[in-house]
Design an enzyme around this catalytic site. Structure first.
Site, PDB file in Angstrom:
ATOM      1  CG  HIS A   1     -28.140  43.102  55.047  1.00  0.00           C
ATOM      2  ND1 HIS A   1     -27.246  43.664  54.169  1.00  0.00           N
ATOM      3  CD2 HIS A   1     -28.931  42.298  54.295  1.00  0.00           C
ATOM      4  CE1 HIS A   1     -27.504  43.239  52.933  1.00  0.00           C
ATOM      5  NE2 HIS A   1     -28.526  42.412  52.988  1.00  0.00           N
TER       6      HIS A   1
ATOM      7  CG  ASP B   1     -23.189  48.433  62.579  1.00  0.00           C
ATOM      8  OD1 ASP B   1     -24.133  48.004  61.905  1.00  0.00           O
ATOM      9  OD2 ASP B   1     -22.752  49.598  62.498  1.00  0.00           O
TER      10      ASP B   1
HETATM   11  P1  ADQ Z   1     -26.794  50.457  58.089  1.00  0.00           P
HETATM   12  O1  ADQ Z   1     -27.245  50.297  59.504  1.00  0.00           O
HETATM   13  O2  ADQ Z   1     -27.516  51.453  57.257  1.00  0.00           O
HETATM   14  O3  ADQ Z   1     -26.791  49.061  57.293  1.00  0.00           O
HETATM   15  P2  ADQ Z   1     -23.905  50.919  57.354  1.00  0.00           P
HETATM   16  O4  ADQ Z   1     -23.345  49.596  57.022  1.00  0.00           O
HETATM   17  O5  ADQ Z   1     -22.945  51.793  58.069  1.00  0.00           O
HETATM   18  O6  ADQ Z   1     -25.206  50.861  58.235  1.00  0.00           O
HETATM   19  O7  ADQ Z   1     -24.320  51.633  56.001  1.00  0.00           O
HETATM   20  C1  ADQ Z   1     -24.716  52.977  55.954  1.00  0.00           C
HETATM   21  C2  ADQ Z   1     -24.626  53.482  54.512  1.00  0.00           C
HETATM   22  O8  ADQ Z   1     -25.236  54.771  54.431  1.00  0.00           O
HETATM   23  C3  ADQ Z   1     -23.204  53.620  54.036  1.00  0.00           C
HETATM   24  O9  ADQ Z   1     -23.065  53.010  52.776  1.00  0.00           O
HETATM   25  C4  ADQ Z   1     -22.972  55.113  53.938  1.00  0.00           C
HETATM   26  O10 ADQ Z   1     -22.190  55.526  52.836  1.00  0.00           O
HETATM   27  C5  ADQ Z   1     -24.353  55.679  53.775  1.00  0.00           C
HETATM   28  N1  ADQ Z   1     -24.326  56.969  54.463  1.00  0.00           N
HETATM   29  C6  ADQ Z   1     -23.907  57.168  55.708  1.00  0.00           C
HETATM   30  N2  ADQ Z   1     -23.939  58.476  56.005  1.00  0.00           N
HETATM   31  C7  ADQ Z   1     -24.400  59.115  54.942  1.00  0.00           C
HETATM   32  C8  ADQ Z   1     -24.683  60.481  54.661  1.00  0.00           C
HETATM   33  N3  ADQ Z   1     -24.509  61.445  55.563  1.00  0.00           N
HETATM   34  N4  ADQ Z   1     -25.167  60.772  53.477  1.00  0.00           N
HETATM   35  C9  ADQ Z   1     -25.361  59.810  52.581  1.00  0.00           C
HETATM   36  N5  ADQ Z   1     -25.125  58.519  52.793  1.00  0.00           N
HETATM   37  C10 ADQ Z   1     -24.655  58.164  53.963  1.00  0.00           C
HETATM   38  C11 ADQ Z   1     -27.208  47.715  57.586  1.00  0.00           C
HETATM   39  C12 ADQ Z   1     -26.590  47.078  58.829  1.00  0.00           C
HETATM   40  C13 ADQ Z   1     -25.081  47.179  58.760  1.00  0.00           C
HETATM   41  C14 ADQ Z   1     -24.574  46.523  57.474  1.00  0.00           C
HETATM   42  C15 ADQ Z   1     -25.331  47.036  56.265  1.00  0.00           C
HETATM   43  C16 ADQ Z   1     -24.986  46.234  55.009  1.00  0.00           C
HETATM   44  O11 ADQ Z   1     -27.086  47.721  60.006  1.00  0.00           O
HETATM   45  O12 ADQ Z   1     -24.481  46.560  59.877  1.00  0.00           O
HETATM   46  O13 ADQ Z   1     -23.194  46.843  57.308  1.00  0.00           O
HETATM   47  O14 ADQ Z   1     -26.723  46.945  56.451  1.00  0.00           O
HETATM   48  O15 ADQ Z   1     -25.166  44.871  55.216  1.00  0.00           O
END
Ligand code: ADQ
Length: 493
Positions: A169, A381
């Site tokens: 990921h 990312d």
């Molecule tokens: P993350 O580093 O966690 O994921 P991201 O892809 O942005 O990063 O996902 C974050 C998730 O958390 C989103 O689905 C979002 O909706 C949720 N979220 C964010 N803020 C929130 C809040 N305030 N309250 C509730 N929920 C919230 C890792 C990798 C990424 C990759 C994903 C999936 O680091 O690069 O995109 O896995 O493969």
């Protein structure tokens, strides 16, 4: 070819749940984070299994909680118990002080302690043992993320024969950075024990293949397109790029609901006559939050017409708070927000609204819906799902996405968004200025283009592509059944 009855067994560091101490003792709540957002809707009621750490300690008795939690989730959950030492050295140590910073190109933050590696091997073996116990030879074992790169090899060492696939990921780093890892050859060899290795982007896949060439001569690549076969000696491994996504229709549908629309209206009423620029991130040094705050400060200074006309809503979700580096980042963010608000606040206008907490889904979607601009500027990312969620929820198609060129999402979303280098404070400040002044026609053209990508390249497209490469099947081979009843009883461990 797989026999009928193939199940998908997902294995990841964390189960898609959180343990919460409630008034009646331990309770289970749905988990958060990118992996869960992506996979949970796909796995629901298809007869699958999910194996992972519960997030708790190994002395907690979870057997009684897993049955109702499995029913609620729509797939069978099996916990991997981890001791405090294992969590310390495998999770906080090797996973989060070695692989996480290194794979995000931040090698100066790495702590290459040899004992971390030993515990990583031990815990991967533990995951392999529990997977052996709860799966059979016709199952497809789909391992997720950097915590478990060694698992296919551990399964083989246990004599467990399974068809295995791995999806990373996070990014895979360029060769010059990867070669700093003391266990580089072991990790590459371990990854070659999977039948399929998936990355987020073509760039990650290219980096991986270059690293293989670096440590081993005589690598051959067969095929073309997003999935190729790597041949090393007598080993043949499929290696592909599979950009992950979101359940677009679920996000767009929920964004249209009355609850979200009402909340968006209410929140925007409190910020009259101004554009809202939104940042949403987990607390993490890879997300580029201090750099973004500097850029916002720079924009308010260089473009004074923005003052009192724009408000940055920065949401930060608490994460890894036990780790000193994350505590320092949290303190730095408070300091920067305080400095900027102290300098620019006027009666009736506070430039930054800073929310340090997890939002519920309605609140999060309301912010997505109301924001005129989203600013998503990670230093690096794997993908970044927030960028895709913002587009899916922008029903009026009038929002502007400012996106880091180092987010995996940039490969798919670069055409409609304003691309920025997150290390370039003035460049980001110019992008804020450009977004603020962008006319409605251009906003609509760009956002429409972005939403089409997110709608078509959704999470089901992603799973189908991976399963086609892995099993020559797609999700139709695992039909969802409402009110699914588990045929296999839960075996407590
Ligand atoms: P993350 O580093 O966690 O994921 P991201 O892809 O942005 O990063 O996902 C974050 C998730 O958390 C989103 O689905 C979002 O909706 C949720 N979220 C964010 N803020 C929130 C809040 N305030 N309250 C509730 N929920 C919230 C890792 C990798 C990424 C990759 C994903 C999936 O680091 O690069 O995109 O896995 O493969």
């Amino acid at each position: 070819m797989e026999e009928p009855g193939t199940r998908i067994v997902a294995v990841s560091n964390r189960l898609p749940i959180r343990l919460v101490h409630g008034p009646d003792g331990l309770e289970i709540k749905p988990g958060a984070g990118g992996l869960v957002t992506a996979l949970a809707p796909v796995f629901r009621n298809r007869g699958g299994v999910w194996i992972g750490w519960s997030g708790g300690t190994d002395d907690e008795d979870l057997a009684g909680l897993m049955e109702p939690a499995s029913r609620e989730a729509g797939y069978r959950l099996y916990p991997v118990p981890l001791s405090a030492d294992e969590v310390g050295d495998y999770y906080y140590g090797f996973s989060n002080e070695v692989i996480w910073p290194l794979f995000h190109d931040l090698q100066t933050r790495c702590n290459f302690k040899p004992r971390y590696w030993q515990q990583y091997l031990n815990v991967n073996r533990k995951f392999a043992e529990i997977t052996t116990k709860h799966s059979n030879e016709t199952d497809y074992i789909w391992v997720h993320d950097y915590h478990l790169m060694h698992m296919a090899q551990s399964l083989k060492e246990l004599g467990t024969e399974r068809n295995t696939g791995f999806f990373l990921h996070i990014p895979f780093p360029p060769v010059d950075i990867f070669m700093k890892l003391p266990w580089r050859a072991q990790i590459l060899r371990a990854l070659l024990e999977y039948e399929l290795v998936g990355f987020q982007t073509m760039r990650d896949r290219k980096n991986f293949i270059q690293c293989l060439r670096h440590i081993s001569s005589g690598i051959r690549i067969s095929g073309r397109g997003s999935v190729v076969t790597v041949i090393v000696g007598d080993k043949r491994v499929r290696v592909g790029a599979f950009p992950i996504s979101i359940d677009h229709d679920a996000f767009a549908g929920d964004a249209e609901s009355k609850e979200v629309a009402d909340m968006a209206w209410y929140l925007h009423e409190a910020l009259p006559n101004r554009q809202v620029i939104l940042g949403v991130d987990r607390l993490d040094y890879t997300k580029g939050i201090p750099e973004r705050l500097e850029a916002f400060k720079n924009a308010l200074s260089r473009f004074p017409e923005l003052q009192e006309k724009i408000t940055l809503v920065q949401v930060v979700v608490p994460s890894r708070e036990e780790v000193p580096e994350y505590q320092m980042l949290r303190a730095e963010l408070y300091r920067l927000v305080g400095e900027i608000n102290g300098k620019f606040t006027r009666s009736g206008w506070v430039p930054i609204h800073y929310l340090y907490r997890s939002l519920n889904r309605y609140e999060l979607l309301a912010y997505y819906r109301l924001a005129e601009i989203a600013i998503i500027t990670p230093l690096k990312d794997g993908m970044n799902l927030v960028a895709k969620e913002y587009c899916a929820c922008n029903l009026e198609e009038n929002g502007v996405l400012i996106l880091s060129e180092f987010a995996g999402a940039a490969a798919q979303l670069h055409r409609g968004s304003i691309m920025v280098n997150p290390y370039d404070v003035e460049g980001m400040s110019n992008a804020i200025h450009q977004a603020f002044h962008m006319d409605q026609a251009e906003r609509h053209n760009r956002m429409h283009r972005l939403r089409e990508v997110v709608r078509h390249r959704n999470i089901f497209w992603w799973v189908n592509n991976f399963l086609k490469a892995a099993l020559a099947k797609d999700l139709r081979a695992f039909p969802a059944v409402e009110d699914y009843v588990f045929e296999i009883p839960l075996v407590s461990n």
